[in-house]
Scaffold this active site. Structure first.
Site, PDB file in Angstrom:
ATOM      1  N   ARG A  85      65.257 140.733   7.821  1.00 27.65           N
ATOM      2  CA  ARG A  85      64.296 140.982   8.893  1.00 27.65           C
ATOM      3  C   ARG A  85      64.777 142.201   9.675  1.00 27.65           C
ATOM      4  NH1 ARG A  85      63.816 138.497  14.736  1.00 27.65           N
ATOM      5  NH2 ARG A  85      61.911 139.570  15.321  1.00 27.65           N
ATOM      6  N   HIS A 128      59.841 145.463  18.337  1.00 29.51           N
ATOM      7  CA  HIS A 128      61.026 144.812  18.902  1.00 29.51           C
ATOM      8  C   HIS A 128      61.478 145.642  20.108  1.00 29.51           C
ATOM      9  CE1 HIS A 128      64.382 141.792  17.832  1.00 29.51           C
ATOM     10  NE2 HIS A 128      64.736 142.327  18.989  1.00 29.51           N
ATOM     11  N   GLU A 173      59.497 138.229  20.660  1.00 28.14           N
ATOM     12  CA  GLU A 173      59.807 137.633  21.968  1.00 28.14           C
ATOM     13  C   GLU A 173      59.068 138.250  23.157  1.00 28.14           C
ATOM     14  OE1 GLU A 173      64.030 137.625  22.600  1.00 28.14           O
ATOM     15  OE2 GLU A 173      64.375 136.160  21.039  1.00 28.14           O
ATOM     16  N   ASN A 315      62.651 132.203  17.378  1.00 29.08           N
ATOM     17  CA  ASN A 315      64.024 132.580  17.739  1.00 29.08           C
ATOM     18  C   ASN A 315      64.592 131.479  18.612  1.00 29.08           C
ATOM     19  OD1 ASN A 315      63.485 134.969  16.452  1.00 29.08           O
ATOM     20  ND2 ASN A 315      63.733 136.273  18.264  1.00 29.08           N
ATOM     21  N   TYR A 317      68.210 130.083  20.368  1.00 32.19           N
ATOM     22  CA  TYR A 317      69.637 130.282  20.673  1.00 32.19           C
ATOM     23  C   TYR A 317      70.241 129.112  21.436  1.00 32.19           C
ATOM     24  CZ  TYR A 317      69.379 135.156  19.201  1.00 32.19           C
ATOM     25  OH  TYR A 317      69.235 136.297  18.462  1.00 32.19           O
ATOM     26  N   GLU A 383      65.582 134.199  14.352  1.00 28.35           N
ATOM     27  CA  GLU A 383      66.871 134.547  14.967  1.00 28.35           C
ATOM     28  C   GLU A 383      67.563 133.270  15.387  1.00 28.35           C
ATOM     29  OE1 GLU A 383      66.988 137.443  18.191  1.00 28.35           O
ATOM     30  OE2 GLU A 383      65.387 138.594  17.214  1.00 28.35           O
TER      31      GLU A 383
HETATM   32  C1  GBH Z   1      67.173 137.966  21.244  1.00 36.20           C
HETATM   33  O1  GBH Z   1      66.773 137.581  22.533  1.00 36.20           O
HETATM   34  C2  GBH Z   1      66.653 139.345  20.903  1.00 36.20           C
HETATM   35  O2  GBH Z   1      65.515 139.263  20.085  1.00 36.20           O
HETATM   36  C3  GBH Z   1      67.693 140.216  20.230  1.00 36.20           C
HETATM   37  O3  GBH Z   1      67.245 141.532  20.223  1.00 36.20           O
HETATM   38  C4  GBH Z   1      69.021 140.051  20.931  1.00 36.20           C
HETATM   39  O4  GBH Z   1      69.993 140.943  20.437  1.00 36.20           O
HETATM   40  C5  GBH Z   1      69.473 138.628  20.713  1.00 36.20           C
HETATM   41  O5  GBH Z   1      68.520 137.737  21.207  1.00 36.20           O
HETATM   42  C6  GBH Z   1      70.779 138.272  21.402  1.00 36.20           C
HETATM   43  O6  GBH Z   1      70.643 138.324  22.785  1.00 36.20           O
HETATM   44  O7  GBH Z   1      70.552 137.528  31.607  1.00 36.20           O
HETATM   45  O8  GBH Z   1      70.721 135.120  31.870  1.00 36.20           O
HETATM   46  O9  GBH Z   1      68.607 136.218  32.238  1.00 36.20           O
HETATM   47  C7  GBH Z   1      67.250 136.291  22.908  1.00 36.20           C
HETATM   48  C8  GBH Z   1      66.715 135.822  24.216  1.00 36.20           C
HETATM   49  C9  GBH Z   1      66.475 136.499  26.429  1.00 36.20           C
HETATM   50  C10 GBH Z   1      68.612 135.906  25.659  1.00 36.20           C
HETATM   51  C11 GBH Z   1      67.079 137.206  27.611  1.00 36.20           C
HETATM   52  C12 GBH Z   1      69.221 136.568  26.859  1.00 36.20           C
HETATM   53  C13 GBH Z   1      68.883 137.098  29.166  1.00 36.20           C
HETATM   54  C14 GBH Z   1      69.497 135.949  29.853  1.00 36.20           C
HETATM   55  N1  GBH Z   1      67.365 136.518  25.295  1.00 36.20           N
HETATM   56  N2  GBH Z   1      68.295 136.519  27.956  1.00 36.20           N
HETATM   57  S1  GBH Z   1      69.875 136.235  31.520  1.00 36.20           S
END
Ligand code: GBH
Length: 487
Positions: A85, A128, A173, A315, A317, A383
């Site tokens: 991807r 993106h 996202e 996605n 996490y 992701e």
């Molecule tokens: C993804 O976002 C992205 O698609 C990717 O590009 C990125 O590299 C990857 O995750 C890893 O981060 O500062 O506490 O407010 C994941 C979702 C949303 C997680 C924004 C981090 C900020 C948290 N992201 N979030 S905060």
């Protein structure tokens, strides 16, 4: 090798695909080469005197994948992965006059052809986060004209690559780039708007752009190309933060963050979730406004959006605990429309990224929530990944995270969830947005001092190779189910 006393073996069907993911701005470098125009992330990272990125770094070079794409393909092969991807930089393939920039097309043609020659399936994200700056200059995602520009871009991508690319993702996202970029100025284009109006407008125009691109593909390309078009949405799962939190709060949290995109596209009723419609309409009125901050879709737009995805790219996490708060219109209610606030259980294991807690249960519960809510759509986990310190080659924490999340996916598949595959984040260490290069997500390490940007396999590469060979992982139930249950 580890052995687990009460371990259970989790398996994957033969059709399940293992791959890895990246994004253009985070890996390509070559930010002003071969006719590429500046994007909002070039603008953001080139701000003077400070760009607010950790260590002040930029994606000007990053992994230099614009030159070293063959190293990425080698890395995929070496890890035994069969799907890649990646995203296309809008700024490489179109000029300001909306004409084709052939050199940009050539780059992606070569990448796609080389992937296919190695038996790796390309999964292409159109957007993106790297909007052309000339479109930001006219309001970007907050201007409804963007829908037409996006359609021109999508048309070019489908036409140029759709003979070989069969899986397209329109957006990555939107909740992140709309909220962080247009409500509270944390991401490009660094706009702060009162009362979430910027993020709400962004989401609205992203949804319309997505639907138009989907319909365009159906009408113009599907018959000849026979591909699939979906959208990539992110969310954690939400859990009751204490014993007095009503279940209703959990549902509200998910609907406001995730449902604002999934309800219009994947539900039977379509349109924004009713709880969101009611809340924002009512709060707008309470504020003395003469119309709602949340725009309305016409009946045709509701129809155009409904069913406008062949799959959901998810996605995942991390997850969170939630509790109700009350809306106070006298303070700037940045994201208080939902009247839900969240926190993380300090007992959960945390990554180098302060927001990333290891909650594999959240993925399992989320997949089942999606299955029951939306009639079991096809899902790719587009992701999922773990961050650690630069040049951590013995990445045991990443291996544990991957093992537990793969187990959660396998368990969800056993329940009947249509999960078709996973592309882990990320193939190589890359530019982690405002965190620069301080948080590394790659399964391959990159030393920024190495001009050749060699991709050094971390230990997780051999782990993944074992998983793809055996199509099994081992985990104990209490490693997956870590969320406190309140009666
Ligand atoms: C993804 O976002 C992205 O698609 C990717 O590009 C990125 O590299 C990857 O995750 C890893 O981060 O500062 O506490 O407010 C994941 C979702 C949303 C997680 C924004 C981090 C900020 C948290 N992201 N979030 S905060």
């Amino acid at each position: 090798a580890c052995s687990f006393i009460n371990a259970e073996t989790f398996t994957f069907p033969n059709s399940f695909i293992f791959g890895a993911a990246t994004a253009s701005y985070q890996i390509e470098g070559a930010w002003n080469v071969d006719g590429k125009l500046p994007s909002i992330w070039d603008t953001a990272t080139h701000r003077q005197p400070s760009n607010d990125v950790f260590d002040g770094l930029t994606g000007d070079e990053a992994a230099l994948s614009y030159y070293y794409w063959q190293k990425d393909i080698e890395a995929l092969k070496n890890a035994n992965l069969t799907m890649y991807r990646f995203s296309i930089a809008w700024t490489r393939v179109l000029t300001k006059n909306q004409q084709v920039n052939q050199k940009g097309i050539d780059y992606y043609n070569t990448l796609i052809n080389d992937l296919i020659a190695e038996g790796i399936t390309p999964m292409v994200t159109l957007y993106h986060w790297d909007l052309p700056q000339y479109l930001q200059d006219i309001g970007g995602w907050m201007n409804s004209e963007i829908v037409k520009y996006y359609e021109v871009y999508a048309d070019l991508v489908f036409k140029s690559f759709g003979d070989r690319v069969k899986i397209f993702i329109t957006f990555n996202e939107p909740s992140v780039f709309c909220d962080h970029g247009h409500n509270y100025a944390e991401h490009a284009p660094h706009i702060w708007t009162y009362d979430s109006v910027g993020g709400i407008l962004c989401s609205h125009h992203v949804l319309l752009s997505h639907a138009r691109a989907y319909r365009l593909y159906q009408e113009k390309y599907l018959a000849a190309q026979n591909g699939k078009v979906g959208i990539c949405l992110n969310t954690g799962f939400s859990y009751r933060g204490n014993g007095s939190v009503p279940q209703d709060t959990v549902e509200r949290a998910i609907q406001f963050y995730f449902g604002r995109y999934t309800n219009p596209i994947f539900s039977e009723t379509g349109d924004y979730p009713q709880v969101m419609r009611d809340a924002i309409d009512q709060k707008s009125k309470q504020q003395g406004r003469s119309f709602s901050r949340l725009p309305t879709f016409t009946a045709e737009e509701v129809q155009m959006l409904k069913g406008s995805a062949d799959f959901l790219a998810l996605n995942y996490y991390s997850s969170g605990m939630v509790y109700p708060i009350s809306f106070d219109p006298t303070i700037d209610p940045v994201h208080h429309d939902s009247e839900v606030a969240g926190f993380s259980d300090p007992d959960w294991k945390v990554a180098r990224s302060s927001w990333l807690y290891q909650v594999p249960q959240g993925l399992y519960d989320l997949l089942n929530w999606i299955r029951t809510k939306y009639n079991n759509p096809d899902v790719y986990i587009s992701e999922n990944g773990w961050s650690d310190a630069p040049l951590t080659i013995e990445d045991h924490d990443r291996i544990e995270y991957m093992r537990l999340h793969l187990a959660a996916i396998s368990k969800a598949i056993t329940d009947g969830c249509n999960v078709l595959g996973i592309t882990v984040w990320s193939l190589v260490d890359n530019f982690e947005w405002m965190r620069g290069y301080d948080e590394r997500f790659g399964i391959y390490a990159i030393d920024l001092n190495d001009p050749d940007r060699n991709r050094t396999p971390k230990k997780s590469v051999s782990y993944l190779r074992n998983v793809t060979n055996s199509r099994t992982v081992e985990a104990e139930n209490d490693e997956i189910f870590v969320v406190k249950v309140y009666p």
